[in-house]
Design an enzyme around this catalytic site. Structure first.
Site, mmCIF file in Angstrom:
data_model
loop_
_atom_site.group_PDB
_atom_site.id
_atom_site.type_symbol
_atom_site.label_atom_id
_atom_site.label_comp_id
_atom_site.label_asym_id
_atom_site.label_seq_id
_atom_site.Cartn_x
_atom_site.Cartn_y
_atom_site.Cartn_z
ATOM 1 N N ASP A 85 -4.889 -2.760 1.058
ATOM 2 C CA ASP A 85 -6.534 -2.698 1.255
ATOM 3 C C ASP A 85 -6.788 -1.293 2.003
ATOM 4 O OD1 ASP A 85 -9.036 -3.403 0.804
ATOM 5 O OD2 ASP A 85 -8.814 -5.122 2.414
ATOM 6 N N HIS A 122 -7.858 5.260 -4.652
ATOM 7 C CA HIS A 122 -6.912 4.456 -5.316
ATOM 8 C C HIS A 122 -5.590 5.355 -5.718
ATOM 9 C CE1 HIS A 122 -9.536 1.240 -5.039
ATOM 10 N NE2 HIS A 122 -10.337 1.842 -5.889
ATOM 11 N N LEU A 149 16.042 -3.961 -6.521
ATOM 12 C CA LEU A 149 14.600 -4.406 -6.128
ATOM 13 C C LEU A 149 13.723 -4.714 -6.934
ATOM 14 C CD1 LEU A 149 12.449 -4.460 -3.916
ATOM 15 C CD2 LEU A 149 12.144 -1.923 -4.362
#
Ligand code: IPE
Ligand code: MG
Length: 221
Positions: free
Chosen positions: A2, A19, A113
């Protein structure tokens, strides 16, 4: 993840640039998680509620997702990062769907991962779907008791991923916002004022240090 918008506006820049900076944090984060050998991460990239944003912003977010895959896929493959997704991808722009499918496919054997990209993801939506598919699986069978956790979890988006140990939310918000309500039942929650573009390696280490100080009892003694 956020605070992309606030990060940009505070610098007199467009939300879109926030973004974009956020995607750089994702890259840094994945590099660091590999280094410290964390095997799973879920990234809340776009929620079922984020469709309420202006269409131009939604478009910008998916264009950045496309760009992220186009420019980073080779590196992810090299690093041994397996891309998976949670959420109904069929509502995504077709180009994003195709790129994601390719990323998932090209990384499917990676072992170091697992990076779970939550896209058009909502926890309530996930649970409703799981209930629906569970019921379907029981059709024509006499059902005398509710499912066990093990039976029900099979119908979540990623039953292969473990429960959440550490849940980090950035940018000063102190809520879960429909994220993995089932899987975070015993997650340790960590909140930081830093916005997502500002979040760096040291912040992950700090969160993990704090996590390691917590006493986890899972309802026991
Ligand atoms: C998070 O940043 C990114 C997405 C939801 C895609 P925000 O866009 O929520 O940034 P703020 O909250 O406006 O600062
Ligand atoms: Mg926000």
């Amino acid at each position: 993840m956020d605070g992309n918008g606030r990060w940009a506006l505070a610098r007199g820049r467009k939300r879109r640039e926030g973004h974009r900076a956020g995607t750089e944090t994702i890259e840094r984060l994945l590099d660091h998680l590999l280094e410290i050998k964390i095997p799973f991460v879920s990234l809340y990239a776009f929620s079922t509620e984020n469709w309420k944003r202006p269409p131009t912003e939604v478009k910008a977010i998916f264009e950045l997702l496309d760009e992220f895959i186009i420019t980073r896929l080779e590196k992810l493959v090299r690093q041994g990062v397996r891309v998976v997704a949670s959420g109904d991808l069929s509502r995504l722009p077709p180009k994003s769907q195709a790129l994601l499918k390719d990323a998932i496919d090209k990384t499917k054997h990676a072992k170091r991962l697992i990076a779970n990209f939550c896209l058009n993801y909502g926890s309530r939506d996930e649970i409703h779907r799981a209930a629906f598919f569970y019921a379907q699986s029981k059709k024509n069978k006499v059902n005398t008791k509710p499912p066990s956790e093990k039976e029900f979890r099979r119908f979540l988006w990623r039953p292969d991923l473990p429960d959440i140990d550490l849940l980090i939310r950035t940018a000063g918000e102190v809520r879960l916002s429909n994220f993995m309500l089932y899987q975070a039942a015993y997650a340790e929650l960590y909140f930081t004022e830093k916005t997502w573009p500002e979040f760096e390696e040291k912040d992950i280490d700090d969160a993990i240090t704090e996590f390691s100080r917590r006493k986890r009892k899972f309802g026991g003694l």
